[in-house]
Write an enzyme that holds these catalytic residues in place. Structure first.
Site, PDB file in Angstrom:
ATOM      1  N   TYR A  25      -4.849 -48.970 -64.741  1.00  0.00           N
ATOM      2  CA  TYR A  25      -2.876 -49.075 -64.990  1.00  0.00           C
ATOM      3  C   TYR A  25      -3.162 -48.350 -63.528  1.00  0.00           C
ATOM      4  CZ  TYR A  25       1.558 -47.340 -66.188  1.00  0.00           C
ATOM      5  OH  TYR A  25       2.414 -47.200 -66.556  1.00  0.00           O
ATOM      6  N   GLU A  47       7.279 -45.517 -73.162  1.00  0.00           N
ATOM      7  CA  GLU A  47       7.858 -44.284 -71.987  1.00  0.00           C
ATOM      8  C   GLU A  47       8.555 -43.383 -73.744  1.00  0.00           C
ATOM      9  OE1 GLU A  47       6.994 -42.745 -70.037  1.00  0.00           O
ATOM     10  OE2 GLU A  47       6.350 -44.646 -68.844  1.00  0.00           O
ATOM     11  N   TRP A  55       0.024 -40.300 -72.088  1.00  0.00           N
ATOM     12  CA  TRP A  55       0.319 -41.479 -71.629  1.00  0.00           C
ATOM     13  C   TRP A  55      -1.225 -42.626 -71.883  1.00  0.00           C
ATOM     14  CZ3 TRP A  55       3.424 -44.984 -71.674  1.00  0.00           C
ATOM     15  CH2 TRP A  55       3.245 -46.089 -70.663  1.00  0.00           C
TER      16      TRP A  55
END
Length: 186
Positions: A25, A47, A55
């Site tokens: 990522y 988010e 995350w």
């Protein structure tokens, strides 16, 4: 925080030092500009779901999020009913938080309403900082302003820290520190 040197000899942001999805990522997406309403709604939604979680958790569930939120098509998500939201609360493939699921629908509706004013992408881009905040910052004057402006447009779960993370993720400024191979690449 200084970049770390991975086993492959490449300097990266500390959170992306080891091999795996987080590094992938980082190397291919984080800090890159995205285009289009769906891409912006996806990042804003993810988010918001990430708030209070790692995350890596969201990244692992991203394919399911894309499926259940219909590719983050604002019109499709805006049409979700209470029954749709209840169905999502039963889907273990995503984060099952009632407030966050409801926020995704609310934000899709706000995204649709924002089209008359130029759309979500143009709105968010209007808050791009002139220069990158200090590496390691978690909030900026621009993220505070974006948060307030989105709330006025009916968005929820868009606090200043969440909006700062969004700005980093979609490349509104270069989030990579000197020494990271991605620094200055965007």
């Amino acid at each position: 925080m200084s970049p770390v040197l991975g086993e492959d000899g490449v300097g990266r942001c500390p959170w992306a030092g080891g091999p795996g999805p987080m590094r992938d990522y980082h190397d291919t997406e984080w800090g890159e500009r995205v285009h289009g309403e769906a891409a912006h709604l996806e990042r804003l939604t993810l988010e918001a779901f990430q708030s209070g979680l790692s995350w890596s958790t969201i990244l692992a569930k991203r394919p399911a999020f894309r499926e259940v939120f219909r590719g983050f098509d604002a019109d499709a998500v805006a049409a979700f009913t209470d029954a749709d939201q209840a169905r999502l609360m039963q889907d273990a493939r995503i984060v099952r938080n009632r407030l966050k699921v409801a926020a995704a629908v609310t934000n899709a509706r706000a995204t649709v309403a924002l089209r008359d004013a130029g759309g979500l992408e143009e709105f968010v881009l209007g808050f791009a900082p002139e220069s990158a905040p200090a590496y390691g910052a978690t909030v900026s004057a621009e993220s505070v302003a974006l948060s307030k402006a989105l709330k006025k447009q009916g968005f929820v779960f868009v606090g200043p820290t969440t909006m700062f993370a969004l700005m980093q993720a979609i490349g509104l400024f270069d989030p990579h520190p000197p020494g990271c191979f991605r620094h200055g690449a965007g």
